[in-house]
Design a protein around this motif. Sequence first.
Motif, PDB file in Angstrom:
ATOM      1  N   ALA A   1      44.771   1.325 -14.057  1.00 16.11           N
ATOM      2  CA  ALA A   1      43.843   1.503 -12.942  1.00 16.11           C
ATOM      3  C   ALA A   1      44.301   2.666 -12.066  1.00 16.11           C
ATOM      4  O   ALA A   1      45.483   2.804 -11.773  1.00 16.11           O
ATOM      5  CB  ALA A   1      43.757   0.226 -12.120  1.00 16.11           C
ATOM      6  N   ASP A   2      43.335   3.490 -11.659  1.00 12.49           N
ATOM      7  CA  ASP A   2      43.656   4.577 -10.743  1.00 12.49           C
ATOM      8  C   ASP A   2      43.737   4.037  -9.314  1.00 12.49           C
ATOM      9  O   ASP A   2      43.650   2.828  -9.098  1.00 12.49           O
ATOM     10  CB  ASP A   2      42.654   5.732 -10.889  1.00 12.49           C
ATOM     11  N   THR A   3      43.890   4.911  -8.341  1.00 15.26           N
ATOM     12  CA  THR A   3      44.058   4.458  -6.958  1.00 15.26           C
ATOM     13  C   THR A   3      42.808   3.786  -6.401  1.00 15.26           C
ATOM     14  O   THR A   3      42.876   3.124  -5.374  1.00 15.26           O
ATOM     15  CB  THR A   3      44.461   5.625  -6.031  1.00 15.26           C
ATOM     16  N   PHE A   4      41.679   3.936  -7.078  1.00 12.70           N
ATOM     17  CA  PHE A   4      40.442   3.270  -6.677  1.00 12.70           C
ATOM     18  C   PHE A   4      40.218   1.986  -7.475  1.00 12.70           C
ATOM     19  O   PHE A   4      39.184   1.346  -7.352  1.00 12.70           O
ATOM     20  CB  PHE A   4      39.243   4.209  -6.857  1.00 12.70           C
TER      21      PHE A   4
ATOM     22  N   ARG B   1      37.948  -5.216 -11.304  1.00  7.32           N
ATOM     23  CA  ARG B   1      37.084  -4.625 -10.277  1.00  7.32           C
ATOM     24  C   ARG B   1      37.779  -3.490  -9.547  1.00  7.32           C
ATOM     25  O   ARG B   1      38.977  -3.538  -9.326  1.00  7.32           O
ATOM     26  CB  ARG B   1      36.649  -5.701  -9.278  1.00  7.32           C
ATOM     27  N   ASP B   2      36.974  -2.500  -9.162  1.00  2.11           N
ATOM     28  CA  ASP B   2      37.518  -1.402  -8.377  1.00  2.11           C
ATOM     29  C   ASP B   2      37.586  -1.813  -6.907  1.00  2.11           C
ATOM     30  O   ASP B   2      37.269  -2.962  -6.561  1.00  2.11           O
ATOM     31  CB  ASP B   2      36.704  -0.114  -8.584  1.00  2.11           C
ATOM     32  N   ILE B   3      37.977  -0.900  -6.016  1.00  2.38           N
ATOM     33  CA  ILE B   3      38.154  -1.243  -4.600  1.00  2.38           C
ATOM     34  C   ILE B   3      36.834  -1.612  -3.921  1.00  2.38           C
ATOM     35  O   ILE B   3      36.832  -2.223  -2.857  1.00  2.38           O
ATOM     36  CB  ILE B   3      38.857  -0.118  -3.813  1.00  2.38           C
ATOM     37  N   ASN B   4      35.717  -1.280  -4.555  1.00  2.00           N
ATOM     38  CA  ASN B   4      34.399  -1.640  -4.021  1.00  2.00           C
ATOM     39  C   ASN B   4      33.855  -2.922  -4.633  1.00  2.00           C
ATOM     40  O   ASN B   4      32.741  -3.327  -4.345  1.00  2.00           O
ATOM     41  CB  ASN B   4      33.405  -0.493  -4.244  1.00  2.00           C
ATOM     42  N   GLY B   5      34.655  -3.549  -5.500  1.00  2.00           N
ATOM     43  CA  GLY B   5      34.240  -4.812  -6.116  1.00  2.00           C
ATOM     44  C   GLY B   5      33.375  -4.667  -7.352  1.00  2.00           C
ATOM     45  O   GLY B   5      32.802  -5.648  -7.824  1.00  2.00           O
ATOM     46  N   VAL B   6      33.274  -3.454  -7.901  1.00  2.00           N
ATOM     47  CA  VAL B   6      32.443  -3.221  -9.080  1.00  2.00           C
ATOM     48  C   VAL B   6      33.328  -3.262 -10.328  1.00  2.00           C
ATOM     49  O   VAL B   6      34.391  -2.649 -10.371  1.00  2.00           O
ATOM     50  CB  VAL B   6      31.734  -1.856  -8.978  1.00  2.00           C
ATOM     51  N   SER B   7      32.879  -3.996 -11.331  1.00  2.00           N
ATOM     52  CA  SER B   7      33.620  -4.084 -12.592  1.00  2.00           C
ATOM     53  C   SER B   7      32.832  -3.361 -13.687  1.00  2.00           C
ATOM     54  O   SER B   7      31.624  -3.154 -13.551  1.00  2.00           O
ATOM     55  CB  SER B   7      33.818  -5.555 -12.991  1.00  2.00           C
TER      56      SER B   7
END
Length: 158
Positions: free
Chosen positions: A112-115, A147-153
């Motif tokens: 995972a990247d920083t996001f 999931r990313d930091i915005n909650g999107v998978s």
Amino acid sequence: MLPIASGNDDRNLIHYVDGGRFDEIMLTGDLTGLNNFLTNAGPNARDDHDLTVLMRAAEAGNLMVVARLLDLGANPRLADPKGKTALHFAAIAGDDGIVECLIDAGANVNAADTFGRTPLWSAAAHHLPDSAVVDVLLRAGANTKLRDINGVSPEDML
């Protein structure tokens, strides 16, 4: 001249090399030139944006250079300052051949990247959900639920 780190991700050893020469190697697929270019810098050399030559080759979609870099010992698990690996760059570029090559070399399919975005997340966001890249990543065991930091998978986009 671009500063390039050498060795096994040792950023203290800086060599100055001609970044234009590397771009020329990428365009022509000159493997002899690549070997000469990396003689001092090493297979995990980084440019002035802290991208490894493997990341740049993956981003450019040059399978021949990616394969040669891996043969020379380039580490597919190294990340740029934003946490993206060569696999992220290949997934964004939509190159399933490079994605397979990097996975075979030990790239982490769930890095995972920083996001919080994985290569699968990136592929799903940049390409149609039924792309070959998505298929390759899923077959390699990429997690669709991260999931990313915005909650999107990735599952939300597939």
